[in-house]
Scaffold this motif. Structure first.
Motif, PDB file in Angstrom:
ATOM      1  N   VAL A 107       9.923   1.596  -1.867  1.00 15.44           N
ATOM      2  CA  VAL A 107       9.840   3.039  -1.607  1.00 15.44           C
ATOM      3  C   VAL A 107       9.782   3.829  -2.912  1.00 15.44           C
ATOM      4  N   HIS A 108       9.226   5.026  -2.804  1.00 19.36           N
ATOM      5  CA  HIS A 108       9.366   6.026  -3.858  1.00 19.36           C
ATOM      6  C   HIS A 108      10.287   7.109  -3.327  1.00 19.36           C
ATOM      7  N   CYS A 109      11.285   7.464  -4.112  1.00 20.74           N
ATOM      8  CA  CYS A 109      12.103   8.623  -3.780  1.00 20.74           C
ATOM      9  C   CYS A 109      11.481   9.805  -4.509  1.00 20.74           C
ATOM     10  N   LYS A 110      10.780  10.600  -3.763  1.00 23.57           N
ATOM     11  CA  LYS A 110      10.050  11.747  -4.314  1.00 23.57           C
ATOM     12  C   LYS A 110      10.146  12.846  -3.276  1.00 23.57           C
ATOM     13  N   ASP A 111      10.062  14.091  -3.717  1.00 27.75           N
ATOM     14  CA  ASP A 111      10.223  15.204  -2.791  1.00 27.75           C
ATOM     15  C   ASP A 111       9.048  16.165  -2.931  1.00 27.75           C
ATOM     16  N   LEU A 148       0.844  -1.201   0.000  1.00 29.21           N
ATOM     17  CA  LEU A 148       0.000   0.000   0.000  1.00 29.21           C
ATOM     18  C   LEU A 148       0.873   1.242   0.000  1.00 29.21           C
ATOM     19  N   GLU A 149       0.572   2.148  -0.912  1.00 32.34           N
ATOM     20  CA  GLU A 149       1.310   3.415  -0.990  1.00 32.34           C
ATOM     21  C   GLU A 149       0.907   4.311   0.189  1.00 32.34           C
ATOM     22  N   THR A 150       1.899   4.958   0.771  1.00 31.82           N
ATOM     23  CA  THR A 150       1.620   5.864   1.896  1.00 31.82           C
ATOM     24  C   THR A 150       1.177   7.227   1.403  1.00 31.82           C
ATOM     25  N   ILE A 199      12.875   6.280  -8.007  1.00 34.56           N
ATOM     26  CA  ILE A 199      12.556   7.707  -8.168  1.00 34.56           C
ATOM     27  C   ILE A 199      11.228   7.852  -8.905  1.00 34.56           C
ATOM     28  N   GLU A 200      10.380   8.697  -8.341  1.00 37.21           N
ATOM     29  CA  GLU A 200       9.088   8.985  -8.972  1.00 37.21           C
ATOM     30  C   GLU A 200       9.014  10.493  -9.177  1.00 37.21           C
ATOM     31  N   ARG A 201       8.803  10.894 -10.406  1.00 34.49           N
ATOM     32  CA  ARG A 201       8.648  12.324 -10.707  1.00 34.49           C
ATOM     33  C   ARG A 201       7.530  12.443 -11.707  1.00 34.49           C
ATOM     34  N   PHE A 236       6.574   3.007   0.684  1.00 34.51           N
ATOM     35  CA  PHE A 236       6.684   4.274   1.405  1.00 34.51           C
ATOM     36  C   PHE A 236       7.090   5.407   0.471  1.00 34.51           C
ATOM     37  N   ASP A 237       6.232   6.424   0.389  1.00 39.24           N
ATOM     38  CA  ASP A 237       6.517   7.606  -0.426  1.00 39.24           C
ATOM     39  C   ASP A 237       6.599   8.812   0.514  1.00 39.24           C
ATOM     40  N   PRO A 238       7.829   9.280   0.790  1.00 35.51           N
ATOM     41  CA  PRO A 238       7.984  10.336   1.797  1.00 35.51           C
ATOM     42  C   PRO A 238       7.333  11.648   1.365  1.00 35.51           C
ATOM     43  N   ALA A 239       7.336  11.914   0.060  1.00 35.17           N
ATOM     44  CA  ALA A 239       6.744  13.171  -0.410  1.00 35.17           C
ATOM     45  C   ALA A 239       5.249  13.193  -0.171  1.00 35.17           C
ATOM     46  N   ASN A 240       4.596  12.041  -0.354  1.00 34.49           N
ATOM     47  CA  ASN A 240       3.142  12.018  -0.155  1.00 34.49           C
ATOM     48  C   ASN A 240       2.758  12.426   1.253  1.00 34.49           C
ATOM     49  N   MET A 241       3.560  12.000   2.236  1.00 34.38           N
ATOM     50  CA  MET A 241       3.250  12.362   3.629  1.00 34.38           C
ATOM     51  C   MET A 241       3.144  13.883   3.745  1.00 34.38           C
TER      52      MET A 241
HETATM   53 MG    MG Z   1       4.382   7.569  -4.968  1.00 31.97          MG
END
Ligand code: MG
Length: 280
Positions: A204-208, A151-153, A250-252, A177-182
């Motif tokens: 994980v997604h590396c996203k900002d 599940l995506e965060t 990486i997700e952009r 885990f997508d830190p940017a989504n938080m």
């Molecule tokens: Mg994501």
């Protein structure tokens, strides 16, 4: 296996993410694949895709589901349209999710990712019970395929997500885990959340991104990696601390600007390589 191979979110047929040729040009060895359209989810297509990926030296870590009618335009629209939460779409989407899982199996991929949507926080809400039931059903189906559900965060706090995982009670249910989504959804500090979710983090997604001035009401702004409020080095250190060694994908999401997307992902790869060297 290499610790923290760098990956990108990619698609084969005009979904979200970069095209496979761009992934190859960027020099990554791992992708999360946005599910192809239904017409391309056949055994023959799976073989064709796998041959292409093999020639490129790329492996798929997670196949990500997505559904027609989902919109991330703003937070209320997300609540209404995304994932397995909208009741009017639930049955057909559960069915499609199972088909996507079967296609992932043809690709030899044992993880299916999903934005499940905004799960009601109140466990007494009948909608919560309904989403719980379908999530169990999906987990059990995936289990038969030897697969996990990630599940995506983002659309809930770490506490709410953990309470949901606990309530579902299936051993093949994990977290992408997508830190940017938080930050974008205003759901809490991503570094603390990684630590809280711990061993349940399996991809994980590396996203900002930058915080909204009204967190949880309006979206924050997605940013190129390293230019937002996540703190990429802190994020990778937190992943290290929980023992996560899997791909850094990486997700952009600016597919309407492919040149800029490619350049920013390229810079993101360089940043992650630097951080990997620093942390070791
Ligand atoms: Mg994501």
């Amino acid at each position: 296996m290499e610790k923290w191979p760098i990956g990108v979110f990619a698609s084969i047929d005009a979904g979200l993410g970069v095209q496979l040729d761009i992934a190859k040009e960027l020099g990554v060895t791992s992708v999360q694949l946005h599910t192809p359209h239904k017409a391309n989810r056949t055994p023959a297509k799976a073989e064709e895709f796998l041959a292409r990926l093999k020639a490129m030296g790329i492996t798929i870590s997670v196949v990500f589901a997505g559904f027609e009618g989902e919109s991330y335009a703003d937070i209320p629209t997300c609540q209404r349209t995304v994932g397995l939460v909208p009741a009017d779409r639930r049955a057909e989407r559960v069915q499609e999710l199972k088909e996507i899982a079967d296609f992932a199996k043809l690709l030899g991929v044992n993880a299916v990712g999903l934005h499940i949507g905004f799960v009601p926080h109140d466990h007494a809400d009948p909608a919560f019970q309904d989403v719980l039931m379908v999530t169990r059903d999906v987990c059990d189906y995936l289990k038969g395929n030897g697969q996990n559900l990630h599940l995506e965060t983002g659309q809930e706090t770490a506490e709410t997500l953990l309470a949901f995982l606990e309530a579902v009670g299936r051993d093949n249910l994990f977290v992408n885990f997508d830190p940017a989504n938080m930050i974008l959804y205003g759901c809490g500090d991503p570094i603390e959340a990684v630590t809280q979710i711990g061993s349940r983090v399996r991809s994980v997604h590396c996203k900002d991104g930058k915080w909204s001035d009204q967190p949880g009401v309006t979206f924050g702004a997605e940013m190129p990696l390293g230019q937002g409020d996540v703190g990429m080095e802190s994020f990778i250190r937190a992943l290290d601390a929980i023992g996560y060694t899997g791909p850094l994908t990486i997700e952009r999401e600016i597919p309407q600007e492919p040149e800029r997307q490619k350049a920013e992902i390229g810079a993101g790869i360089a940043l992650l390589e630097e951080i990997k060297k620093t942390i070791g």
